[in-house]
Design a protein around this motif. Sequence first.
Motif: not given
Length: 326
Positions: A164-178, A223-234
Amino acid sequence: MLMLVTGATGKVGRAFLARMSADPSYRAAHFRALCHNRMLEPTDRLDVVKGSISDRAVVEQAMDGVTHVVHLATCKETPDDVMDITVKGMFWLLEAYRESATARQFILIGGDAAIGHFFYRTDGPLTEAAPHSAYPGCYALSKVLEEVMLEQVGIQYGINHCCLRAPWIMADDDFRDTLSFGDDVFGGPDWKTMVPAEDARRYHLKGTVPLLLDADDQPMKRNFVHVDDLVAAIMAAIDNPKAERQLFNIGMDRPVDYGEVADYLQRTRGLDSIAIPSPFHSTWLDNSKAKFALDWQPEYDLERLVEAAWTHERAPDNPRVVWYPG
């Protein structure tokens, strides 16, 4: 089911273990975490093996009786460690897996660094057929080597594997701090180094966000992905016959457009933006194959990603858990 999770103390590992443990479909499943620097507390369903993934004896201990592997452990831009952890470690994992009498599925979480991230110009969406294209640095090279090793061991020995090839994985306030011009910036670019120091301080205090431009002076698409969506894909890939010996891109339906982010934050929070030119190229990671084969659908779009980040309140005892982008 006994599932080994490497990199279990990271952002994805913790979220995956929490969701699997709570899922009624896996109430009989047990888990094992291979931990090195940080540790998890064992439970009645989780046991922990401590040691380096580059140590064959440690890996063989961790693999004892395992039916499924979710391989999350990775290495940053650290040349002294990257080959031992990423290459040797995965080699020992695959050796133990293929010789195991119990192993049934090996799932690797790869990264879009293996196909160049935003370093190279492309003429369309990046599908799973895109050639490997490491950008400068040891991290991107390691992501290429991971995918190639898995593919070739599958050819050599016919093992059941999935990437499962993922781009940058976001959670919580990660995207704000990027998007911070301060020292609290998460990942890269480091915006404060791209403007005069006094401007960076002012932008940080005002909450001004960078509007990243690509090499054509257009708002960057990244490209980004939220950790919840990646977990769902796993979870969608586990024991799924359509996942056998397949590679899937796992990302948002549309890449994040920095121009749209700037417009949204201006409209909803009155935040200003400042254009930042770059030599990078807009990219679009195509997730159609995963949606079709795995019956998976990302739940996060740009608006939900922004709202989740800007409304999250980080607890003082909850430090950021880093997952390296790409």
